[in-house]
Design a protein around this motif. Structure first.
Motif: not given
Length: 262
Positions: A14-31, A231-236
């Motif tokens: 992951g990136t510097s803040v990891g995935v899921p990212t704190i406070g984010c509810h995007c599709g990747v972070c809740i995947s 980062c959380h822009d990319l769903p696996h």
């Protein structure tokens, strides 16, 4: 005796803040896809009973427990940003079990920054508490020989800053970078496995994108490439469906192997 095979375990992709990212509810972070759960970026290189750790992320304890790592013989640092060094204190249990100190390698700038940040570790005065026992060793222009395998520092540009990746045998690990200098490209031919930074599709001032890293893969022509520092822009799954067969997204816990000879 020459090292024949090198095993590589992705501890974090992951990136510097990891995935899921704190406070984010995007599709990747809740995947619910476990490959979308990305700790901070690091790998473990294993061969002939030895383990070499590249970077000590803030998630090192969790990574080591997940992969049941019981020994670290040396540490290599790519640079001194927080997501690559903040787990350094978690080296203590390895000291307890192994006895003695563990060598740690990096550029002079990186080691200076680490020693300044973790002064309590490197202060020569006695401490009532346990601290990691480490031997800082700055690398020069040539390769680092560790237990029969050479690790060659590969200069990279991370925005305006200089960082390093490593080539070892038929593999190379190039995390955080926005550019691979031409002289470094010349050191990366004939690879079995290549790890490259690919943060997202949108441009970023200090990181490579999927499209730019695909260009690097086309030029370097490794047998297999893996993108990391994602980062959380990319769903696996959706992202992999659009990649060439020899290019995959790395994921936490991925294990691959490469030849031990260049």
């Amino acid at each position: 005796m020459a090292v024949e095979t090198v095993g590589i375990t992705v501890l974090g992709s992951g990136t510097s803040v990891g995935v899921p990212t704190i406070g984010c509810h995007c599709g990747v972070c809740i995947s619910e896809d476990p490959r979308d759960k990305r700790l901070r970026p690091s790998i473990l290189v294993s061969y002939d009973g030895h383990n070499v750790l590249i970077d000590t992320t803030p998630d090192l304890r969790q990574q080591a427990l997940r992969e049941r790592i019981e020994r670290i013989d040396a540490i290599l640092f790519t640079h001194s940003h927080a997501d690559h060094i903040m787990g350094l204190d978690d080296i203590r249990p390895f000291n307890f079990h192994q006895g003695g100190s563990i060598p740690m390698y990096g550029s002079s700038e990186t080691l200076d920054n680490i020693q300044n940040f973790f002064r309590y570790i490197f202060d020569r005065g006695k401490s009532e508490s346990s601290v990691p026992r480490l031997q800082p060793r700055a690398f020069g222009d040539g390769p680092i020989e560790l237990f029969g395998l050479e690790f060659l520092p590969i200069k990279l540009m991370h925005g305006k800053g200089t960082v390093y990746g490593y080539r070892f045998g038929g593999a190379a690990y190039l995390t955080d970078h926005s550019e691979i200098p031409e002289e470094s490209m010349q050191q990366l031919g004939g690879l079995d496995v290549l790890f490259l930074d690919a943060l997202r599709h949108r441009p970023h001032p200090t990181h490579s994108t999927v499209e730019r890293s695909l260009q690097s893969v086309e030029i370097l022509a490794p047998r297999q490439a893996f993108f990391t520092h994602i980062c959380h822009d990319l769903p696996h799954q959706l992202t992999e469906e659009k990649l060439p067969p020899n290019v995959r997204l790395a994921y936490d816990g991925l294990k691959v192997s490469a030849g031990g000879r260049r």
